[in-house]
Design a protein around this motif. Sequence first.
Motif, short mmCIF file in Angstrom:
data_model
loop_
_atom_site.label_atom_id
_atom_site.label_comp_id
_atom_site.label_asym_id
_atom_site.label_seq_id
_atom_site.Cartn_x
_atom_site.Cartn_y
_atom_site.Cartn_z
N LYS A 197 -16.78 -2.71 15.01
CA LYS A 197 -17.28 -2.17 14.55
C LYS A 197 -17.49 -3.12 12.46
O LYS A 197 -18.72 -2.71 12.19
CB LYS A 197 -16.41 -1.01 13.65
CG LYS A 197 -15.98 -0.26 14.88
CD LYS A 197 -15.30 1.22 13.64
CE LYS A 197 -15.23 1.94 15.09
NZ LYS A 197 -14.03 3.73 15.06
N ASP A 198 -17.25 -3.97 12.11
CA ASP A 198 -17.09 -4.72 11.25
C ASP A 198 -18.23 -5.98 11.28
O ASP A 198 -18.75 -6.14 10.53
CB ASP A 198 -15.70 -5.21 10.62
CG ASP A 198 -15.12 -4.66 9.91
OD1 ASP A 198 -14.92 -3.30 9.65
OD2 ASP A 198 -13.54 -4.97 10.06
N VAL A 279 -12.73 -11.13 -1.02
CA VAL A 279 -11.89 -9.81 -0.79
C VAL A 279 -10.82 -10.40 -0.66
O VAL A 279 -10.14 -11.98 0.09
CB VAL A 279 -12.86 -9.02 0.37
CG1 VAL A 279 -14.04 -8.60 -0.59
CG2 VAL A 279 -12.83 -10.02 1.49
N THR A 280 -9.42 -9.69 -0.91
CA THR A 280 -7.90 -10.60 0.17
C THR A 280 -7.97 -10.10 2.04
O THR A 280 -6.63 -11.13 2.23
CB THR A 280 -7.15 -9.02 -0.65
OG1 THR A 280 -7.63 -7.92 0.10
CG2 THR A 280 -7.08 -9.15 -1.95
N GLN A 323 -19.01 -1.18 0.39
CA GLN A 323 -19.21 -1.12 1.85
C GLN A 323 -18.36 -2.58 1.89
O GLN A 323 -18.21 -2.78 3.25
CB GLN A 323 -20.96 -1.05 1.98
CG GLN A 323 -21.39 0.20 2.52
CD GLN A 323 -20.78 0.74 3.26
OE1 GLN A 323 -20.44 0.43 5.21
NE2 GLN A 323 -20.69 1.75 2.81
N THR A 324 -18.25 -3.77 1.32
CA THR A 324 -18.05 -5.19 1.10
C THR A 324 -16.73 -4.79 2.07
O THR A 324 -16.27 -5.14 3.06
CB THR A 324 -18.36 -5.65 0.52
OG1 THR A 324 -19.21 -5.53 0.41
CG2 THR A 324 -17.66 -7.26 0.95
N GLN A 328 -14.15 -5.72 5.13
CA GLN A 328 -13.99 -6.89 4.05
C GLN A 328 -13.29 -8.09 5.35
O GLN A 328 -12.45 -9.02 5.19
CB GLN A 328 -13.04 -7.10 3.50
CG GLN A 328 -11.65 -6.06 3.30
CD GLN A 328 -11.01 -6.15 2.39
OE1 GLN A 328 -10.28 -7.41 1.32
NE2 GLN A 328 -10.45 -5.01 1.97
N ARG A 329 -12.22 -7.50 6.78
CA ARG A 329 -11.57 -8.69 7.23
C ARG A 329 -12.46 -9.29 8.23
O ARG A 329 -12.20 -10.66 8.72
CB ARG A 329 -10.79 -8.03 8.21
CG ARG A 329 -10.00 -7.39 7.46
CD ARG A 329 -8.46 -6.24 7.80
NE ARG A 329 -8.90 -5.75 8.54
CZ ARG A 329 -8.18 -4.24 9.67
NH1 ARG A 329 -7.42 -4.80 9.88
NH2 ARG A 329 -8.32 -3.27 9.77
N HIS A 330 -14.05 -8.61 8.41
CA HIS A 330 -14.77 -10.09 9.18
C HIS A 330 -15.27 -11.37 8.45
O HIS A 330 -15.37 -11.22 7.33
CB HIS A 330 -15.93 -8.97 9.67
CG HIS A 330 -16.75 -9.62 10.41
ND1 HIS A 330 -16.84 -9.50 12.20
CD2 HIS A 330 -18.81 -9.76 10.42
CE1 HIS A 330 -17.62 -10.84 12.99
NE2 HIS A 330 -19.10 -11.06 12.15
N ARG A 331 -15.81 -12.63 9.10
CA ARG A 331 -14.79 -13.51 8.32
C ARG A 331 -15.79 -13.73 7.49
O ARG A 331 -18.17 -13.78 8.44
CB ARG A 331 -14.22 -14.43 9.52
CG ARG A 331 -13.41 -14.50 9.76
CD ARG A 331 -12.07 -14.24 8.63
NE ARG A 331 -12.12 -15.46 7.38
CZ ARG A 331 -11.67 -15.35 6.33
NH1 ARG A 331 -10.60 -14.07 6.02
NH2 ARG A 331 -11.42 -15.76 5.21
#
Length: 615
Positions: A197-198, A279-280, A323-324, A328-331
């Motif tokens: 999804k990301d 982002v974390t 949205q980001t 946020q986990r997609h590199r």
Amino acid sequence: MTTVQGSALPLTAAQTEIWFDEQFATGPLAYNMADYFDIRGPLDTALLRRSLGLLGEEADGLRVRFGERDGTPVQTVEPLRELPLSVVDFSAEPDPMAAAEKWMDGDLGDALKVTDFPLFRFALIKLGPEHHLLYQCMHHILADGYSRVVLYPRLAAIYTALAAGQGEEELRAGALPPFRRLLEAERDYLASAHAEKDRAHWARRFPTTPELHSLSAREPAPGQGILRHSTRLAPATTERLRAVALEAKVTLPVVMVAAMAAYVQRFTGAAEPMLTLPVTARVGAVTREIPGMVANYLPLAVPVTPAMTRAQLLRSAFREVAQTLRHQRHRGDRVRRDMGLRADDRRPFGPFVNVLQQDPELPLGDCRATVVNLSTGIVNDLIMTVLNAADGATDLHLNGNPALYRSDELEAHLTRFEHFLHGFVSLAPDVPLGRLDVLSADELTRARAEWTSTAAEGGFDDVVERVRAVAERTPDAIAVVDGAESVTYGHLVRRAGGLSERLTAAGLARGSVVAVLADPGAPFIGAALGVLGAGGAWLPLDPAAPVARLAGLLADSGAGRLLVGRGYEALAERAVAGTDVTVLRLEEALREEALREGGLPPVVGGGDDLAYVIY
């Protein structure tokens, strides 16, 4: 997956990026990140040493050695046989703090290499009987900026508990979770439906390669050093920032992102200025309790125009940030690849905006420790780091890549941004952003003095020379804002210079008149400067005037050329009907690359003259 000393563990995606970055680098990269605690009070140095040792045992992800196994990078947790703690005494120096700052600056410049062990070091610096600094330097591959939020309060808690007489057994109740759980969380995410999804979100958000933005005109280069200039916003200004956030129902980081987006828009003229948002990449309570390097750096394109109000921009920025964070986990390196950017393209998406929420003051038993940041790690272009201070103020650190910015350029950007930020939070609700001054107060004062002075040594410089002088000193300063675009002095001079060369090559005689029929704005200003630079005289024509009036002015002035702006081509042809005046069109943006390559725009109206296209 278990964390056993000596067993090989995979790297996180963020660690892998750093590992390969160093492997292929041609020189040492500035991956050191550092802070110090400013400690006031009766510090027990032996207890502090013990506390650091206990923290090192808990935070097993800091005790890793990196290497390769069968061509794959791995990390192994190893015991810390000796605490890397130096003791330095500057208490006898005339200026102990200055001596300490010089020492820390030198140590920070000694780059840790990813193959070193351990990849962190401490120094306890004595400045007086009850004044110490605890300096901490660490390679970015071990921990990200968020890890500070975990490590520093835990160190303070350990020291305070030991000072109160608690034993090590009691301390284990609040121990940090093992590092392996951070690795497991990333493994589980990559195997989940969320990962797809990301990926799909970022593919939709950037279906084509966007224009990347920088405030430097120099060629991209790896961050092998760091320049930093800092300023502190007063508590009252910080309160105003928070009030603006509350009023708009957004967070303080969103306000800072919006302000930086507006600032970059003024320098680039982009409708969607690109920023880089750190982002974390941590979702879930457990991952937020474990220090380690998992941070991600993602593109943030914020729609902004000079006609927007602050409230409109904040809503726009909030949507993009939300949205980001949701994806946020997609590199970021995979986003770059899907955008079509080359693997060796070192440019960030745009300037970084790094808002770090921290505990600025920590209790160490009977002492108080104030956290002071020295570096957040590598800088490939520009990073604005925002930190809350203990007194309610806000610290702004502008870090730049010395290969792209001179120290005075970086300082000028920080001064301008602080001035711009004050104007941004003070803007009336119905006033458009284009009314904000991007130059600092001092720059505005100097500019007005220079442009109005007629007593300069050596006589009076004409307007072209004055513009060129300003462009030489501050090429990135905004020269013209017209609602459609913002043009810097550097761009303005290059564009006007191109027109001057073309008019001269086309045979424009000194003193010849060139008329300009265009709306006020950047093209109009560039046309006027270009004509003057070629030794001609420019005649402004009003597009709202009757055709007969325009034809009369052209005839009376003896103009041989007419530069016409977009939308007025038909009017121009009627005004020059039956004359020898050549019409030259100001349309279809001619990029500066084409100018450097000698490309010439088309002629409109016949003859051997060439047109000038300005954008």
